[in-house]
Scaffold this motif. Structure first.
Motif, PDB file in Angstrom:
ATOM      1  N   ASN A 150       6.820   5.406 -14.548  1.00  0.00           N
ATOM      2  CA  ASN A 150       6.044   6.539 -15.083  1.00  0.00           C
ATOM      3  C   ASN A 150       6.724   7.852 -14.721  1.00  0.00           C
ATOM      4  O   ASN A 150       6.869   8.747 -15.543  1.00  0.00           O
ATOM      5  N   ASP A 151       7.132   7.950 -13.461  1.00  0.00           N
ATOM      6  CA  ASP A 151       7.820   9.165 -13.041  1.00  0.00           C
ATOM      7  C   ASP A 151       9.311   9.115 -13.358  1.00  0.00           C
ATOM      8  O   ASP A 151       9.906  10.137 -13.671  1.00  0.00           O
ATOM      9  N   LEU A 152       9.901   7.922 -13.270  1.00  0.00           N
ATOM     10  CA  LEU A 152      11.346   7.835 -13.547  1.00  0.00           C
ATOM     11  C   LEU A 152      11.633   8.337 -14.967  1.00  0.00           C
ATOM     12  O   LEU A 152      12.598   9.068 -15.198  1.00  0.00           O
ATOM     13  N   ILE A 155       0.862  -1.187   0.000  1.00  0.00           N
ATOM     14  CA  ILE A 155       0.000   0.000   0.000  1.00  0.00           C
ATOM     15  C   ILE A 155       0.895   1.232   0.000  1.00  0.00           C
ATOM     16  O   ILE A 155       1.840   1.321   0.785  1.00  0.00           O
ATOM     17  N   ARG A 156       0.585   2.145  -0.907  1.00  0.00           N
ATOM     18  CA  ARG A 156       1.435   3.336  -1.033  1.00  0.00           C
ATOM     19  C   ARG A 156       0.789   4.522  -0.311  1.00  0.00           C
ATOM     20  O   ARG A 156      -0.421   4.745  -0.436  1.00  0.00           O
ATOM     21  N   THR A 157       1.588   5.265   0.431  1.00  0.00           N
ATOM     22  CA  THR A 157       1.026   6.449   1.093  1.00  0.00           C
ATOM     23  C   THR A 157       0.656   7.458   0.012  1.00  0.00           C
ATOM     24  O   THR A 157       1.129   7.388  -1.124  1.00  0.00           O
ATOM     25  N   ILE A 158      -0.169   8.405   0.399  1.00  0.00           N
ATOM     26  CA  ILE A 158      -0.825   9.235  -0.626  1.00  0.00           C
ATOM     27  C   ILE A 158       0.157  10.044  -1.483  1.00  0.00           C
ATOM     28  O   ILE A 158       1.086  10.654  -0.974  1.00  0.00           O
ATOM     29  N   ASP A 159      -0.091   9.968  -2.785  1.00  0.00           N
ATOM     30  CA  ASP A 159       0.749  10.667  -3.767  1.00  0.00           C
ATOM     31  C   ASP A 159      -0.023  11.897  -4.248  1.00  0.00           C
ATOM     32  O   ASP A 159      -0.400  12.005  -5.406  1.00  0.00           O
ATOM     33  N   ILE A 160      -0.275  12.793  -3.328  1.00  0.00           N
ATOM     34  CA  ILE A 160      -1.046  14.006  -3.653  1.00  0.00           C
ATOM     35  C   ILE A 160      -0.169  14.979  -4.442  1.00  0.00           C
ATOM     36  O   ILE A 160       1.053  14.886  -4.390  1.00  0.00           O
ATOM     37  N   ASP A 168       7.360  16.017 -19.352  1.00  0.00           N
ATOM     38  CA  ASP A 168       6.107  15.973 -18.603  1.00  0.00           C
ATOM     39  C   ASP A 168       5.282  14.765 -19.080  1.00  0.00           C
ATOM     40  O   ASP A 168       4.962  14.657 -20.265  1.00  0.00           O
ATOM     41  N   ARG A 169       4.942  13.861 -18.143  1.00  0.00           N
ATOM     42  CA  ARG A 169       4.254  12.634 -18.547  1.00  0.00           C
ATOM     43  C   ARG A 169       2.849  12.867 -19.085  1.00  0.00           C
ATOM     44  O   ARG A 169       2.248  11.985 -19.694  1.00  0.00           O
ATOM     45  N   SER A 170       2.282  14.063 -18.832  1.00  0.00           N
ATOM     46  CA  SER A 170       0.906  14.275 -19.296  1.00  0.00           C
ATOM     47  C   SER A 170       0.805  15.344 -20.383  1.00  0.00           C
ATOM     48  O   SER A 170      -0.275  15.831 -20.659  1.00  0.00           O
ATOM     49  N   TYR A 205       5.043  20.509  -4.637  1.00  0.00           N
ATOM     50  CA  TYR A 205       4.577  20.065  -3.328  1.00  0.00           C
ATOM     51  C   TYR A 205       3.788  18.772  -3.515  1.00  0.00           C
ATOM     52  O   TYR A 205       2.564  18.787  -3.534  1.00  0.00           O
ATOM     53  N   ARG A 206       4.504  17.677  -3.712  1.00  0.00           N
ATOM     54  CA  ARG A 206       3.836  16.439  -4.095  1.00  0.00           C
ATOM     55  C   ARG A 206       4.215  15.306  -3.147  1.00  0.00           C
ATOM     56  O   ARG A 206       5.308  15.303  -2.586  1.00  0.00           O
ATOM     57  N   ALA A 207       3.301  14.334  -2.997  1.00  0.00           N
ATOM     58  CA  ALA A 207       3.560  13.048  -2.332  1.00  0.00           C
ATOM     59  C   ALA A 207       4.216  13.204  -0.958  1.00  0.00           C
ATOM     60  O   ALA A 207       3.685  13.886  -0.093  1.00  0.00           O
ATOM     61  N   ILE A 238      10.399   2.019  -0.599  1.00  0.00           N
ATOM     62  CA  ILE A 238      10.208   3.266  -1.362  1.00  0.00           C
ATOM     63  C   ILE A 238      10.025   2.980  -2.853  1.00  0.00           C
ATOM     64  O   ILE A 238      10.475   1.955  -3.368  1.00  0.00           O
ATOM     65  N   MET A 239       9.373   3.937  -3.503  1.00  0.00           N
ATOM     66  CA  MET A 239       9.314   3.919  -4.960  1.00  0.00           C
ATOM     67  C   MET A 239      10.644   4.483  -5.441  1.00  0.00           C
ATOM     68  O   MET A 239      11.113   5.508  -4.916  1.00  0.00           O
ATOM     69  N   VAL A 240      11.225   3.852  -6.444  1.00  0.00           N
ATOM     70  CA  VAL A 240      12.409   4.437  -7.075  1.00  0.00           C
ATOM     71  C   VAL A 240      11.899   5.104  -8.341  1.00  0.00           C
ATOM     72  O   VAL A 240      11.592   4.431  -9.329  1.00  0.00           O
ATOM     73  N   GLU A 241      11.714   6.404  -8.272  1.00  0.00           N
ATOM     74  CA  GLU A 241      11.108   7.100  -9.417  1.00  0.00           C
ATOM     75  C   GLU A 241      11.751   8.462  -9.673  1.00  0.00           C
ATOM     76  O   GLU A 241      11.303   9.216 -10.517  1.00  0.00           O
ATOM     77  N   ILE A 242      12.810   8.748  -8.898  1.00  0.00           N
ATOM     78  CA  ILE A 242      13.552   9.993  -9.119  1.00  0.00           C
ATOM     79  C   ILE A 242      15.025   9.603  -9.305  1.00  0.00           C
ATOM     80  O   ILE A 242      15.550   8.787  -8.531  1.00  0.00           O
TER      81      ILE A 242
END
Ligand code: PEP
Ligand code: MG
Length: 578
Positions: free
Chosen positions: A453-455, A330-335, A463-465, A356-358, A427-431
Motif C-alpha cells: 500500500n505504501d510501497l 504485531i506491528r508497532t503503531i503507525d501513527i 497519494d494512496r488516498s 512525522y509518521r510511524a 520490518i515492513m518493506v514499504e519505502i
C-alpha cells in the motif's frame, strides 16, 4: 427500474420493500432566556441518556448473540456519547450563547462531522457517518420525533441512512437486505451488515424517492444493484443467481479451513491482517495460517489516553493465545500519515505521508514506544509472536529500534517479568530506499514483510488516498513488481523470511505472480482468505512461472493488468461468481 449504488455486502435477495421514511427536520436556532437554560440542559442530557440506552440495548443483544466486531462498533458509538469534552461543548453553547438545546446539538455534531470529513484517512472519514447517525438519534429524542423501525414482515429496508444500532435491531427482525441513499464502503453500518451477512447496497442517492413500501425489489449486494418491480423473467434469473451464490459461498468457506497448496504440492501460507483483537472468530472460521499483520492503531482509536502496557499486553496475549501455535506479527503503531488520533497531537503537516509518521514518531516518543515493545515481548511467552516496525527508511532507524528493543528485554529481565527471549524483530518493506539497500537491511533484521500500500505510493509518488490520482496507483506497475522481486531475492540471499501484507497480497489476480516471485506467505483481510486459498489450489508453480515470464518484459501497467486478467478469467471462469 434498475438503480445502481455501491456494492457493500454481498448476496442476492428478492422481497418486498419496507421504506423507512423519517423527516429529518433541521432545528431552527432560537435564543432562550436565562430561566430556560436549566430546562434545556436537562432535556439535552435526557436525550443523550435515551440515545445511550438505545445503543446500549443493541450492544447487549449484539454481545450476547453475535460477538466479534459488532459490539465493538456499538461501543465506539457509546464512547462518542460518553465524551464529556464533546458534550460540554454543546452545554456551553446552551449556557453561554443561550441557544436552544436542539440547535446547539445540531451545530456541534455537524461541526464534528465536518472536521472528520476533512481528514484524509478513510477510517476516520467513515466515523463522520457515526457522528451523523448519532446526531439524528439525539435530535430525534430531543424533538420527540423518534420512531423505532418495526418490520411487519421480512423485507428489504430502504432508508436514507441507518445507524449501526438500527442495523442490529433490523437483523433481529429478519431484514432481508438493506438499501440506503447514503453510506460508504467502510461505514460501521456496512461493516455490521457484512458481519451479519445481510446483503446491502449503499450510496444509491435517491432511492427513498423512487420506491414505496410493498414494491417488489431484487437487491444484488455483490454488484450494487437494486431492481424495482422486476419482471418474472428477471426474478427467475436472480433466483438462479442467488442459489449459485449461496452454494459457492458455503463451499468456499468450508474449504477454506483446510491448508492451501498448489496443485503440485507447494504450501502457500495465507494469513490474516487484523485491526481489532475481536476479529479472531472470523479469522479462525476461514482457517487463516496466522496473523501476518496486527495493525495496532485500532487500539488507540477513540481513546483519550494511550492504553497502558498492561492493557496492551492483555490484548496482544489474547490474540497470541487464540492463534497459538500459529504465528502472530504485531506491528508497532503507525501513527500519522493518513491515520490520525485525537489524543496524540501530531499536528497539521503540509505532507503528512512524508512527515512525522510511524517509527519517526515512535523514536521521538521513546516511552510510549518502549511500553508497546514491552507489551509485545510479554505477549510472546509461548513463542508465536513477532514484532514488526512500519515505515522504516534508513538503517539508523533499525539500529535505534534494536537498542530500544534490547533495553526493553533487559528491563523485563531485571524486573523478573516473563517475556519471549527469542522474539523476532522485523520490518515492513514499504519505502523504496529499503529495497535499494535490501541486503544490508536483511542482515540487521529477522524478517521482511512487504507493504505494497505504501510501497506503491512512495515509488510512484501517488497519494494512496487521493481519488484524483487513483488512476496512477497500481501494484501492477512494472517498477513496483521489480521492487518486490528485488526484496524477495535479497531476503533469500541473506536467508531471512519474507512475506507480503499489503492489499496486493489479497488481490486474487496478483496471487500467481507473487507465488512465481518466490513469496509463500501472504496476509490479507480475513474476508479475502477463502478466495485466496481457492486460487492457490487451482494453480501449479509452472503456470505461475509462465504467466510471470509473460509479464516480465512488459513496460506498462495496462499491458501487465490485461495479461494477468486474461489469464485469471480463463483459468478461473467457473470458480467465482461476481
Ligand atoms: C502497507 O503499507 O502495505 C501496509 C500493509 O500498511 P498500512 O496499509 O497500514 O500502511
Ligand atoms: Mg504501510
Amino acid at each position: 427500474m434498475v438503480l445502481e449504488g455501491i456494492p457493500a455486502s454481498p448476496g442476492i435477495v428478492i422481497g418486498p420493500c419496507f421504506l423507512y421514511q423519517y423527516r429529518r427536520m433541521e432545528p431552527e436556532p432560537r435564543r432562550i432566556s436565562e430561566k430556560k437554560v436549566r430546562t434545556e440542559i436537562r432535556n439535552f442530557r435526557k436525550s443523550i441518556h435515551n440515545a445511550k440506552n438505545y445503543i446500549r440495548e443493541s450492544y447487549e443483544k449484539a454481545r450476547l448473540q453475535y460477538g466479534g466486531e459488532i459490539p465493538r462498533i456499538l461501543e465506539i458509538q457509546l464512547e462518542i456519547l460518553n465524551d464529556k469534552v464533546f458534550l460540554e461543548e454543546i452545554e456551553h453553547l446552551i449556557r453561554k450563547e443561550k441557544f436552544n438545546a436542539a440547535y446547539a446539538t445540531f451545530l456541534i455534531f455537524s461541526s464534528k462531522k465536518e472536521q472528520l470529513l476533512r481528514v484524509s484517512d478513510n477510517y476516520m472519514r467513515e466515523r463522520a457517518l457515526d457522528v451523523a447517525n448519532l446526531k439524528w438519534l439525539v435530535l430525534e429524542n430531543l424533538m420527540g420525533s423518534r420512531r423505532p423501525i418495526v418490520l411487519p414482515r421480512p423485507a428489504v429496508v430502504v432508508a436514507d441512512d441507518l445507524s449501526p444500532a438500527d442495523t442490529v435491531n433490523l437483523h433481529q427482525q429478519k431484514v432481508l437486505g438493506i438499501a440506503t441513499n447514503k453510506g460508504g464502503i467502510n461505514s460501521h453500518t456496512v461493516i455490521i451488515a457484512r458481519a451479519l451477512s445481510v446483503p446491502a447496497v449503499v450510496g444509491l442517492e435517491r432511492i427513498t424517492d423512487r420506491v414505496q413500501t410493498g414494491h417488489k425489489l431484487v437487491l444484488d449486494g455483490s454488484h450494487g444493484k437494486v431492481i424495482v418491480n422486476p419482471t418474472t423473467k428477471t426474478i427467475q434469473e436472480y433466483q438462479k443467481r442467488r442459489n449459485l451464490f449461496l452454494s459457492l459461498e458455503e463451499a468456499l468457506i468450508k474449504e477454506s479451513v483446510k491448508e492451501s497448496r498448489t496443485r503440485d504440492g507447494k504450501r502457500i501460507f495465507i494469513l490474516a491482517n487484523i485491526e481489532f483483537e475481536n476479529e479472531m472468530k472470523q479469522v479462525k472460521k476461514v482457517g487463516a495460517d496466522g496473523i501476518g499483520l496486527f495493525r495496532t492503531e485500532g487500539i488507540y482509536i477513540n481513546r483519550h489516553m494511550l492504553p497502558s502496557e498492561e492493557e496492551q499486553t492483555r490484548i496482544y496475549l489474547k490474540v497470541a493465545q487464540a492463534m497459538y501455535p500459529k504465528p502472530v506479527t504485531i506491528r508497532t503503531i503507525d501513527i500519522g500519515g493518513d491515520k490520525i488520533f485525537p489524543h496524540i497531537f501530531v499536528g497539521q503537516e503540509p505532507n503528512p505521508f512524508l512527515g512525522y509518521r510511524a517509527i519517526r514518531f515512535c523514536l521521538d516518543h521513546a516511552d510510549c514506544f518502549i511500553s508497546q515493545l514491552r507489551a509485545m515481548l510479554r505477549a510472546n511467552v509461548k513463542g508465536n509472536v513477532q514484532v514488526m516496525i512500519p515505515m522504516v527508511s534508513s538503517l539508523e532507524e533499525v539500529y535505534q529500534v534494536r537498542e530500544l528493543f534490547e533495553k526493553a528485554k533487559q528491563d523485563l529481565e531485571r524486573e523478573g517479568i516473563p517475556y519471549g527471549k527469542d522474539t523476532k524483530l522485523g520490518i515492513m518493506v514499504e519505502i523504496p530506499s529499503v529495497v535499494t539497500l535490501a541486503e544490508a537491511f536483511a542482515r540487521e533484521v529477522d524478517f521482511f514483510s512487504i507493504g505494497t500500500n505504501d510501497l506503491v505510493q512512495y515509488t510512484l509518488a501517488v497519494d494512496r488516498s487521493n481519488e484524483h490520482v487513483a488512476y496512477l496507483y497500481s501494484h501492477f506497475h512494472p517498477a513496483v513488481l521489480r521492487l518486490i522481486k528485488e526484496t524477495v531475492e535479497a531476503a533469500q540471499t541473506v536467508g531471512i523470511p519474507v512475506s507480503m501484507c499489503g492489499e496486493m497480497a489479497g488481490d486474487p489476480v496478483a496471487v500467481p505472480v507473487l507465488i512465481a516471485m518466490g513469496l509463500d506467505t501472504l496476509s490479507a483481510a480475513h474476508v479475502m482468505i477463502p478466495e485466496m486459498k481457492k486460487v492457490v489450489r487451482q494453480l501449479t508453480l509452472a503456470e505461475c512461472q509462465a504467466v510471470y515470464q509473460e509479464i516480465r518484459p512488459l513496460k506498462t501497467t495496462r499491458e501487465i493488468k490485461k495479461t494477468l486478467e486474461t489469464f485469471f478469467s480463463e483459468k478461473f471462469k467457473d470458480v467465482f461468481y461476481g
